[in-house]
Design an enzyme around this catalytic site. Sequence first.
Site, PDB file in Angstrom:
ATOM      1  N   LYS A 180       0.821  -1.219   0.000  1.00  0.00           N
ATOM      2  CA  LYS A 180       0.000   0.000   0.000  1.00  0.00           C
ATOM      3  C   LYS A 180       0.853   1.265   0.000  1.00  0.00           C
ATOM      4  O   LYS A 180       0.527   2.234  -0.681  1.00  0.00           O
ATOM      5  CB  LYS A 180      -0.946   0.014   1.203  1.00  0.00           C
TER       6      LYS A 180
ATOM      7  N   ARG B 120     -10.385   1.151   9.815  1.00  0.00           N
ATOM      8  CA  ARG B 120      -9.798  -0.160  10.041  1.00  0.00           C
ATOM      9  C   ARG B 120     -10.826  -1.202  10.455  1.00  0.00           C
ATOM     10  O   ARG B 120     -10.520  -2.396  10.451  1.00  0.00           O
ATOM     11  CB  ARG B 120      -8.724  -0.082  11.130  1.00  0.00           C
TER      12      ARG B 120
ATOM     13  N   ARG C 169      12.685  -9.500   4.492  1.00  0.00           N
ATOM     14  CA  ARG C 169      13.230  -8.138   4.494  1.00  0.00           C
ATOM     15  C   ARG C 169      14.399  -8.008   5.470  1.00  0.00           C
ATOM     16  O   ARG C 169      14.381  -8.562   6.556  1.00  0.00           O
ATOM     17  CB  ARG C 169      12.141  -7.122   4.860  1.00  0.00           C
TER      18      ARG C 169
ATOM     19  N   ARG D 243      14.411  -6.880  11.497  1.00  0.00           N
ATOM     20  CA  ARG D 243      13.618  -6.202  12.515  1.00  0.00           C
ATOM     21  C   ARG D 243      12.654  -7.165  13.203  1.00  0.00           C
ATOM     22  O   ARG D 243      12.149  -8.106  12.589  1.00  0.00           O
ATOM     23  CB  ARG D 243      12.827  -5.056  11.883  1.00  0.00           C
TER      24      ARG D 243
ATOM     25  N   ARG E 174      -0.194  -9.716  12.742  1.00  0.00           N
ATOM     26  CA  ARG E 174      -0.770  -8.553  12.052  1.00  0.00           C
ATOM     27  C   ARG E 174      -1.811  -8.991  11.024  1.00  0.00           C
ATOM     28  O   ARG E 174      -2.858  -8.351  10.869  1.00  0.00           O
ATOM     29  CB  ARG E 174       0.332  -7.738  11.373  1.00  0.00           C
TER      30      ARG E 174
END
Length: 214
Positions: A13, A88, A127, A155, A166
């Site tokens: 996004k 949301r 990542r 991370r 999530r």
Amino acid sequence: MRMILIGPPGAGKGTQAQRLVQSFGIPHISSGDMLREAVAAGTLLGRTAAGFMKDGLLVPDEVVIGMVIERIAREDCARGFMLDGFPRTRPQADALDVALTHSGVGLDAVVLIEVPDALILERVTGRRSDPQTGTIYHLRFNPPPPEAEGRLVHRADDTAEACSARLEKYHRETTPVVPFYEGKGLLKRVDGVGSPDEVLLRISAALQTVQTTN
């Protein structure tokens, strides 16, 4: 173009938002940025939000919606806006719809970027960030140069556990927003699998059929 951008975390996004706001010449209104800006500016709603945040509480929906209405009334939103990160939940979508109607503002489209959970997990967990340059790499899709490999950081919020949490939250809380906007004829489903350029072309094609309210 007055639009909302939704999709699961890791769907791309952020990348598409940057490109779309440039293409349409409209501001990108992130709920988080909007909240921080209102608090920093010391507006009435900002001070109200700051009080909740100081106590470690979530800012009530009605305060955030008030900020949205206040923000889109600015001159830079005359040609439209992109709302990102809000609503949301289904109750937020209901309340936002009422507030927009009372303000005489109509949405043109709600773009849903769809990406399978398995691919999102692969995107996120692969990542790695370079603390020296700030560059974000991906072990498969955008491998780092050999000289950077030793200093890369994985991370904590890019682990499989964090990403799965999530995604579960997204499906539980945000997915119910989809049929709400679909029922209003505003929803544009876009396949988010592929390169950023490919996804942008799909979004642009979906929006070509939209009759704007500007």
